[in-house]
Design a protein around this motif. Sequence first.
Motif, mmCIF file in Angstrom:
data_model
loop_
_atom_site.group_PDB
_atom_site.id
_atom_site.type_symbol
_atom_site.label_atom_id
_atom_site.label_comp_id
_atom_site.label_asym_id
_atom_site.label_seq_id
_atom_site.Cartn_x
_atom_site.Cartn_y
_atom_site.Cartn_z
ATOM 1 N N SER A 126 0.848 -1.197 0.000
ATOM 2 C CA SER A 126 0.000 0.000 0.000
ATOM 3 C C SER A 126 0.880 1.242 0.000
ATOM 4 O O SER A 126 2.079 1.168 0.318
ATOM 5 N N GLY A 127 0.243 2.368 -0.311
ATOM 6 C CA GLY A 127 0.941 3.644 -0.242
ATOM 7 C C GLY A 127 1.354 3.970 1.181
ATOM 8 O O GLY A 127 2.411 4.554 1.426
ATOM 9 N N THR A 128 0.518 3.605 2.132
ATOM 10 C CA THR A 128 0.837 3.812 3.548
ATOM 11 C C THR A 128 2.155 3.140 3.908
ATOM 12 O O THR A 128 3.056 3.754 4.487
ATOM 13 N N GLU A 129 2.247 1.873 3.544
ATOM 14 C CA GLU A 129 3.470 1.123 3.845
ATOM 15 C C GLU A 129 4.678 1.743 3.155
ATOM 16 O O GLU A 129 5.785 1.774 3.716
ATOM 17 N N CYS B 123 -1.028 17.524 3.355
ATOM 18 C CA CYS B 123 -0.507 16.415 2.540
ATOM 19 C C CYS B 123 -0.814 15.105 3.270
ATOM 20 O O CYS B 123 -0.648 15.016 4.489
ATOM 21 N N TYR B 124 -1.242 14.113 2.512
ATOM 22 C CA TYR B 124 -1.554 12.800 3.095
ATOM 23 C C TYR B 124 -0.504 11.793 2.654
ATOM 24 O O TYR B 124 -0.176 11.716 1.465
ATOM 25 N N HIS B 125 0.017 11.055 3.618
ATOM 26 C CA HIS B 125 1.011 10.043 3.285
ATOM 27 C C HIS B 125 0.601 8.682 3.839
ATOM 28 O O HIS B 125 1.449 7.882 4.231
ATOM 29 N N GLY C 159 -2.752 16.345 -3.641
ATOM 30 C CA GLY C 159 -4.028 15.837 -4.138
ATOM 31 C C GLY C 159 -4.975 15.466 -3.021
ATOM 32 O O GLY C 159 -6.056 14.948 -3.272
ATOM 33 N N ASN C 160 -4.573 15.713 -1.790
ATOM 34 C CA ASN C 160 -5.391 15.308 -0.655
ATOM 35 C C ASN C 160 -5.949 16.507 0.117
ATOM 36 O O ASN C 160 -6.408 16.375 1.253
ATOM 37 N N MET C 161 -5.889 17.682 -0.505
ATOM 38 C CA MET C 161 -6.628 18.860 0.001
ATOM 39 C C MET C 161 -7.242 19.501 -1.243
ATOM 40 O O MET C 161 -7.159 20.694 -1.454
ATOM 41 N N PHE D 34 9.637 12.506 -2.379
ATOM 42 C CA PHE D 34 8.402 12.804 -3.094
ATOM 43 C C PHE D 34 7.435 11.645 -2.860
ATOM 44 O O PHE D 34 7.742 10.501 -3.211
ATOM 45 N N ASP D 35 6.310 11.950 -2.257
ATOM 46 C CA ASP D 35 5.248 10.953 -2.171
ATOM 47 C C ASP D 35 4.477 11.016 -3.484
ATOM 48 O O ASP D 35 3.608 11.868 -3.674
ATOM 49 N N GLU D 36 4.820 10.098 -4.376
ATOM 50 C CA GLU D 36 4.186 10.063 -5.699
ATOM 51 C C GLU D 36 3.143 8.946 -5.776
ATOM 52 O O GLU D 36 2.917 8.358 -6.838
ATOM 53 N N GLY E 264 2.268 4.090 -5.186
ATOM 54 C CA GLY E 264 1.100 3.265 -4.855
ATOM 55 C C GLY E 264 0.143 3.420 -6.019
ATOM 56 O O GLY E 264 0.537 3.827 -7.107
ATOM 57 N N LYS E 265 -1.111 3.145 -5.816
ATOM 58 C CA LYS E 265 -2.142 3.416 -6.819
ATOM 59 C C LYS E 265 -1.782 2.892 -8.230
ATOM 60 O O LYS E 265 -1.813 1.688 -8.421
ATOM 61 N N VAL E 266 -1.389 3.742 -9.179
ATOM 62 C CA VAL E 266 -1.218 3.258 -10.568
ATOM 63 C C VAL E 266 -0.245 2.076 -10.648
ATOM 64 O O VAL E 266 -0.449 1.154 -11.446
HETATM 65 C C1 LIG Z 1 -3.500 7.271 -1.364
HETATM 66 C C2 LIG Z 1 -2.283 7.952 -0.858
HETATM 67 C C3 LIG Z 1 -1.468 7.361 0.127
HETATM 68 C C4 LIG Z 1 -1.851 6.115 0.865
HETATM 69 O O1 LIG Z 1 -1.923 5.013 0.039
HETATM 70 P P1 LIG Z 1 -2.790 3.741 0.544
HETATM 71 O O2 LIG Z 1 -2.557 2.740 -0.538
HETATM 72 O O3 LIG Z 1 -4.191 4.235 0.648
HETATM 73 O O4 LIG Z 1 -2.230 3.323 1.834
HETATM 74 C C5 LIG Z 1 -0.282 7.981 0.436
HETATM 75 N N1 LIG Z 1 0.095 9.123 -0.159
HETATM 76 C C6 LIG Z 1 -0.668 9.719 -1.093
HETATM 77 C C7 LIG Z 1 -0.186 10.969 -1.738
HETATM 78 C C8 LIG Z 1 -1.890 9.166 -1.448
HETATM 79 O O5 LIG Z 1 -2.659 9.788 -2.337
#
Ligand SMILES: *Cc1c(COP(=O)(O)O)cnc(C)c1O
Length: 429
Positions: free
Chosen positions: A116-119, A143-145, A210-212, A238-240, A266-268
């Motif tokens: 996951s992105g969290t990890e 910012c969300y990480h 992208g989280n605000m 960079f949290d990409e 994460g994601k893509v």
């Molecule tokens: C979604 C997101 C995360 C967290 O990823 P998860 O897979 O939901 O844990 C971390 N950073 C950013 C920038 C995100 O958009």
Amino acid sequence: MRYQRSSALFQQASQVLPGGVNSPVRAFKAVGGTPVFVKHAQGAYFWDEDNNQYIDYIASWGPLLFGHAHQAVLDAVIGRAKKGTSFGMPTALETELAELAVSLVPNIDKIRFVNSGTEACMSAIRLARGYTGKDKIIKFAGCYHGHADAFLIQAGSGAVTFGSPNSPGVTAGTAQDTLLARYNDLESVDALLQANKDSIAAVILEPVAGNMGCIPPDPGFLQGLRERCTQEGILLIFDEVMTGFRLAAGGAQEALGIPADMVAFGKVIGGGLPVGAFAASAEIMSHLAPEGPVYQAGTLSGNPLAMSAGLAMLQTLAADRQVFTRLAEKTAYLHQGLEAALKDSGISYRINRMGSMISVHFTDEDVRDFESAAKGNNEKFKAYFHGMLDRGIYLPPSAFESYFLNDALSYEDLDRTIAAAGEVFRSMG
Ligand SMILES: *Cc1c(COP(=O)(O)O)cnc(C)c1O
């Protein structure tokens, strides 16, 4: 009733899942009402359990660059599943995805896959701390990480004070090591750097927030961070997770031309299956176990189904770099259409956009950090969200989230969206 079956399913889910969901934003708390339950999806659309069809502007919150149930990803996952779903041993697929990611993204030699992105973000800061021998990190409000303790921190009382936990269960001890700066504000960073000389391991941020909502970096902001980090021996992370393989094949580093020391993905990168990753130079990554002393592990890390989905996704985008231009053009088209509709309505607004990320803010102030994003009128946002939902347009159910466009969206879909928005704005104005 339009949402009858979804409502019943939500009631049922709430008996056994806290709040009826497995991730808070799905629960519609910011917009009211009950979430729609998805039955199936194809391309730009999904259908809910009441058989309503929607044009989807979140696409699983970003992973589905080419839309739902993309053939290449389906073929890869289904083919792979028949050979066994998990081994806890190395497979060639992991190397293949790593080689492709490293070839696409600037400034990285080695990559570690997680789930996951969290990890990814959590592990990236551990490695940064282990590598630099320093404890503190700087993050930016809004910012969300992911949900690791170190990131669930809000600004303390003064600009230069320590952060404080913004969730019960996060200790004050943890909060002490996370310093909060203001996005697009280098002075707030300088104040923290001065007050915490030689104790900062890393500065972590979303290079395009992208989280605000979507908040692009001001000209010079990322460059200013880059210079300060280099000068102070701090790693720039960079949290990409959102921007990686979305703004460009090489992410924000490529799109904006600023090099990072570490990157989280994460994601893509998972093509719709659970994958996260963090990456850096061979020198930095050599500090990670089993090569080095910084521990990190995972039973399902590099899972073959997840790797095959990620590989199909990255191969598809690597062979079709025009996808980023197409997406940016569609997003610009949506921007123009929404802007025209909003102008006619007399409602105060700001629209922020970069690449295939866009957000509408109901405010008359520029939105360039968390404070200005928080000034948006949430009653207007709720009315907009539900008006669009009722017209079969699924927007993120929170004013603090960006839309994610996908390549399956047609101009006809965009026109339908703009027409629906026009109706909704007129009814709100
Ligand atoms: C979604 C997101 C995360 C967290 O990823 P998860 O897979 O939901 O844990 C971390 N950073 C950013 C920038 C995100 O958009």
